[in-house]
Design a protein around this motif. Structure first.
Motif, PDB file in Angstrom:
ATOM      1  N   LEU A 237       0.799  -1.229   0.000  1.00 24.89           N
ATOM      2  CA  LEU A 237       0.000   0.000   0.000  1.00 24.89           C
ATOM      3  C   LEU A 237       0.830   1.276   0.000  1.00 24.89           C
ATOM      4  O   LEU A 237       0.461   2.262  -0.632  1.00 24.89           O
ATOM      5  CB  LEU A 237      -0.880   0.030   1.251  1.00 24.89           C
ATOM      6  N   THR A 238       1.927   1.267   0.735  1.00 22.22           N
ATOM      7  CA  THR A 238       2.637   2.500   1.059  1.00 22.22           C
ATOM      8  C   THR A 238       2.998   3.356  -0.150  1.00 22.22           C
ATOM      9  O   THR A 238       2.796   4.578  -0.114  1.00 22.22           O
ATOM     10  CB  THR A 238       3.882   2.192   1.894  1.00 22.22           C
ATOM     11  N   ALA A 245       7.018  13.628  -2.201  1.00 19.51           N
ATOM     12  CA  ALA A 245       8.233  13.902  -1.429  1.00 19.51           C
ATOM     13  C   ALA A 245       8.670  12.675  -0.636  1.00 19.51           C
ATOM     14  O   ALA A 245       9.869  12.353  -0.569  1.00 19.51           O
ATOM     15  CB  ALA A 245       8.004  15.091  -0.499  1.00 19.51           C
ATOM     16  N   GLU A 246       7.694  11.982  -0.043  1.00 20.25           N
ATOM     17  CA  GLU A 246       8.023  10.775   0.723  1.00 20.25           C
ATOM     18  C   GLU A 246       8.577   9.689  -0.187  1.00 20.25           C
ATOM     19  O   GLU A 246       9.534   8.982   0.166  1.00 20.25           O
ATOM     20  CB  GLU A 246       6.773  10.273   1.452  1.00 20.25           C
ATOM     21  N   LEU A 247       7.977   9.541  -1.379  1.00 27.27           N
ATOM     22  CA  LEU A 247       8.464   8.540  -2.326  1.00 27.27           C
ATOM     23  C   LEU A 247       9.866   8.882  -2.826  1.00 27.27           C
ATOM     24  O   LEU A 247      10.720   7.998  -2.957  1.00 27.27           O
ATOM     25  CB  LEU A 247       7.501   8.427  -3.505  1.00 27.27           C
ATOM     26  N   GLU A 248      10.107  10.146  -3.102  1.00 27.51           N
ATOM     27  CA  GLU A 248      11.430  10.552  -3.584  1.00 27.51           C
ATOM     28  C   GLU A 248      12.505  10.250  -2.545  1.00 27.51           C
ATOM     29  O   GLU A 248      13.619   9.842  -2.904  1.00 27.51           O
ATOM     30  CB  GLU A 248      11.423  12.046  -3.917  1.00 27.51           C
ATOM     31  N   GLN A 249      12.162  10.415  -1.288  1.00 31.49           N
ATOM     32  CA  GLN A 249      13.129  10.141  -0.229  1.00 31.49           C
ATOM     33  C   GLN A 249      13.495   8.656  -0.183  1.00 31.49           C
ATOM     34  O   GLN A 249      14.668   8.296  -0.027  1.00 31.49           O
ATOM     35  CB  GLN A 249      12.563  10.570   1.124  1.00 31.49           C
ATOM     36  N   VAL A 250      12.495   7.794  -0.340  1.00 32.88           N
ATOM     37  CA  VAL A 250      12.740   6.347  -0.295  1.00 32.88           C
ATOM     38  C   VAL A 250      13.415   5.870  -1.579  1.00 32.88           C
ATOM     39  O   VAL A 250      14.452   5.186  -1.546  1.00 32.88           O
ATOM     40  CB  VAL A 250      11.419   5.579  -0.067  1.00 32.88           C
ATOM     41  N   LEU A 274       6.802   4.011 -10.065  1.00 30.67           N
ATOM     42  CA  LEU A 274       6.350   4.085  -8.676  1.00 30.67           C
ATOM     43  C   LEU A 274       6.192   5.527  -8.233  1.00 30.67           C
ATOM     44  O   LEU A 274       5.248   5.863  -7.503  1.00 30.67           O
ATOM     45  CB  LEU A 274       7.355   3.359  -7.763  1.00 30.67           C
ATOM     46  N   LEU A 275       7.097   6.386  -8.674  1.00 33.24           N
ATOM     47  CA  LEU A 275       7.034   7.790  -8.309  1.00 33.24           C
ATOM     48  C   LEU A 275       5.776   8.449  -8.875  1.00 33.24           C
ATOM     49  O   LEU A 275       5.221   9.374  -8.270  1.00 33.24           O
ATOM     50  CB  LEU A 275       8.285   8.504  -8.819  1.00 33.24           C
TER      51      LEU A 275
END
Length: 369
Positions: A237-238, A245-250, A274-275
């Protein structure tokens, strides 16, 4: 026709040893050990499930034994409450598409343990060592995505559709399979994995005027409902729920320097998907970047964990970890994996502290060594 043997379960309650076992498990932080014949295990598990009326997870060492025990428990218990938590289709670090039915079963089990329908029906879940050690979606993300749609609710239909797509539902012209949604005019159809039938919402403006279950084959409405619980349609889900921003960090933290040119390009293409909240066909490969919990994190405080031959379970987990480590080494040597790519599984030492207070050990409890 499957035999129903539940009426025989009360017989064991007359045995002092069984009553003592139940008493021990009902104690605060209660643990117990029981040694029983192999053929009697389904009977004992079903009897404890009936006596304690708690969510129960039974762990076996091997998938074959897990499925056999699951089939046996269907005879001794209410089949609607007995569930199998299957192993993932792919080997660790393998890039293949997940089987839809496997993912559906896993989501249904997580939903039952999370009690998203609010029915307080305690599930009886059977899980093998490979399924136990596999990391799954964070419990908090799973719970926060769950919600209830009610008759008379005011909500913008397109908001609902966007919300459900972020929970893994796929838009289809006709809703026939769990995990799909459809939209035409003032009507939205959705088939939650936890529902026996798909659901049709009819809107007047932004108000839900009717909620009906319908036949997926004929598409005809069957019965009305006042509300429907909606849970996630996929396990991973995540990445769908996170902001950019959260996806770019991961995703930006992945080190591709050790990868071959071909694999580096594949990584970049799939990470870009995914981004953009798209789902690569091998999306489950990227689960270790986001999945942090195990099925044990989904157990409520009042529950029972049954370890069927704990030493064999520990051995199976250790063997699978050794195989996974070898696969990882080989892929790193071939430039097929990022050197800092996280593990998709838990080790036995990581799993043991997650065990709930009430645990029943079938066989020897002490560790090997």
């Amino acid at each position: 026709m499957r035999l129903k043997l539940t009426q025989l379960l009360h017989l064991v309650e007359e045995m002092p040893a069984y009553r003592q076992l139940v008493d021990e498990l009902e104690q605060k932080n209660g643990t117990a050990k029981a040694v029983v014949l192999e053929a009697a295990k389904p009977y004992l598990i079903a009897a404890l499930y009936q006596s304690l009326r708690l969510p129960m997870v039974v762990v076996t060492a091997q998938p074959e034994k897990c499925r056999k025990l699951y089939e046996q428990l269907l005879t001794w218990s209410d089949p609607s409450q007995v569930k199998l938590f299957p192993e993932p289709d792919a080997l660790p670090y393998e890039r293949i598409a997940s089987d839809a039915s496997t993912e559906l079963e896993r989501v249904q089990v997580l939903s039952a343990l999370a009690d998203i329908n609010g029915e307080a029906h305690a599930p009886l879940v059977v899980v093998s060592a490979p399924a136990l050690m596999q990391k799954t979606t964070p419990h908090g993300d799973f719970i926060s995505a769950c919600h209830t749609v009610k008759l008379g609710m005011n909500i913008e239909p397109f908001h609902l559709l966007r919300q459900w797509e972020a929970m893994g539902y796929r838009m289809e012209n006709m809703v026939e399979m769990p995990g799909t949604i459809g939209h035409r005019g003032g009507i939205i159809d959705i088939y939650p994995p936890t529902s026996d039938l798909p659901v049709r919402l009819e809107f007047l403006g932004n108000t839900i005027e009717s909620i009906r279950l319908f036949d997926p084959a004929s598409q005809r409405s069957l019965t009305s409902a006042s509300s429907i619980a909606i849970g996630p349609a996929i396990e991973l889900l995540t990445p769908l729920l996170s902001n950019r921003a959260e996806l770019e960090q991961v995703l930006g933290s992945i080190n591709l320097s050790g990868c071959s040119a071909e694999i580096r390009q594949q990584f970049k293409q799939e990470l870009a998907m995914l981004l953009d909240k798209q789902r690569p066909h091998n999306m489950q490969f990227y689960a270790p970047l986001f999945n942090k919990d195990s099925i044990l994190n989904f157990l409520p405080p009042a529950c029972l964990l049954v370890l069927d031959e704990p030493m064999n379970i520990e051995q199976a987990v250790d063997d699978l970890e050794a195989q996974a480590s070898q696969l990882r080494t080989e892929k790193l040597e071939r430039g097929e994996l990022s050197p800092d790519f996280p593990k998709p599984y838990f080790t036995w030492k990581e799993l043991e502290p997650q065990a709930p207070a009430a645990t029943l050990y079938h066989g020897k409890r002490q560790s090997r060594g």
